[in-house]
Scaffold this active site. Structure first.
Site, short mmCIF file in Angstrom:
data_model
loop_
_atom_site.label_atom_id
_atom_site.label_comp_id
_atom_site.label_asym_id
_atom_site.label_seq_id
_atom_site.Cartn_x
_atom_site.Cartn_y
_atom_site.Cartn_z
N CYS A 102 -2.76 3.53 7.34
CA CYS A 102 -4.21 3.43 7.51
C CYS A 102 -4.57 3.23 8.98
O CYS A 102 -3.70 3.07 9.84
CB CYS A 102 -4.73 2.25 6.69
SG CYS A 102 -4.20 0.69 7.39
N CYS A 132 -1.58 -4.97 7.19
CA CYS A 132 -1.23 -3.71 7.86
C CYS A 132 -0.50 -3.98 9.17
O CYS A 132 0.33 -3.17 9.59
CB CYS A 132 -2.49 -2.89 8.13
SG CYS A 132 -3.57 -2.77 6.70
N ASP A 151 2.37 2.49 2.56
CA ASP A 151 2.38 3.14 3.87
C ASP A 151 3.74 2.94 4.55
O ASP A 151 4.45 1.98 4.28
CB ASP A 151 1.28 2.58 4.77
CG ASP A 151 -0.10 3.00 4.27
OD1 ASP A 151 -0.15 3.89 3.40
OD2 ASP A 151 -1.09 2.44 4.73
N CYS A 192 0.81 -1.22 0.00
CA CYS A 192 0.00 0.00 0.00
C CYS A 192 0.84 1.27 0.00
O CYS A 192 0.30 2.35 -0.17
CB CYS A 192 -0.92 0.02 1.22
SG CYS A 192 0.02 -0.07 2.75
FE1 FES Z 1 -1.30 0.38 4.29
FE2 FES Z 1 -2.93 -0.64 6.05
S1 FES Z 1 -3.42 -0.11 4.01
S2 FES Z 1 -0.80 -0.32 6.24
#
Ligand code: FES
Length: 144
Positions: A60, A104, A37, A35
């Site tokens: 997220c 995540c 992140d 993602c």
């Molecule tokens: Fe990226 Fe949850 S969608 S860590």
């Protein structure tokens, strides 16, 4: 049943240990390839005990909730105990995550491990490099 447990909502809306530690003894940063992140974990270590831990994340809600819970779970623990913390244990402590969000939780586990590795490196503490596979991503880890 609600998609997210009350504990997830609690740690998402009121995350513990958010921030940074200026004179941290170890810092770990990882990105989630799924993602994009990013999470950064800071640890303060005294006599082998994690006396303080903080995290910053561009992630997220599930990443925030798992980081909050994970940091609570390692505070006051030994480095070895913190190393053993698995994302599955964190997810269980949160009463679960939706399957699509399991990846995540990997971010928290991996950034804690990266901070421990950094602590070892800074203090010239020998360790088995095999314990720290190149986990800057969650592809292939079998979770999520
Ligand atoms: Fe990226 Fe949850 S969608 S860590």
């Amino acid at each position: 049943m609600a998609l997210y447990s009350q504990k997830v909502m609690d740690h998402f809306t009121n995350p513990r240990n958010v921030g940074s530690i200026e004179d941290a003894d170890g810092v770990g940063e990882v990105g989630n390839a799924k993602c994009g992140d990013i999470m950064k974990v800071y640890i303060k270590v005294r006599a082998g005990i994690i006396t303080d831990v903080k995290f910053e994340t561009f992630g997220c809600g599930s990443a925030i909730a798992t980081s909050s819970m994970a940091t609570e779970m390692i505070k006051g623990k030994t480095i070895d105990q913190a190393f053993e913390l698995s994302n599955k244990a964190v997810v269980e402590a949160l009463d679960g995550l939706p399957p699509a969000k399991l990846h995540c939780s990997v971010l928290a586990e991996e950034s804690i491990k990266a901070a421990i590795k950094d602590y070892y490196d800074r203090n010239n503490i020998p360790y088995d490099p095999k314990k720290f596979p190149d986990c800057a991503h969650c592809e292939g880890c079998g979770v999520g």
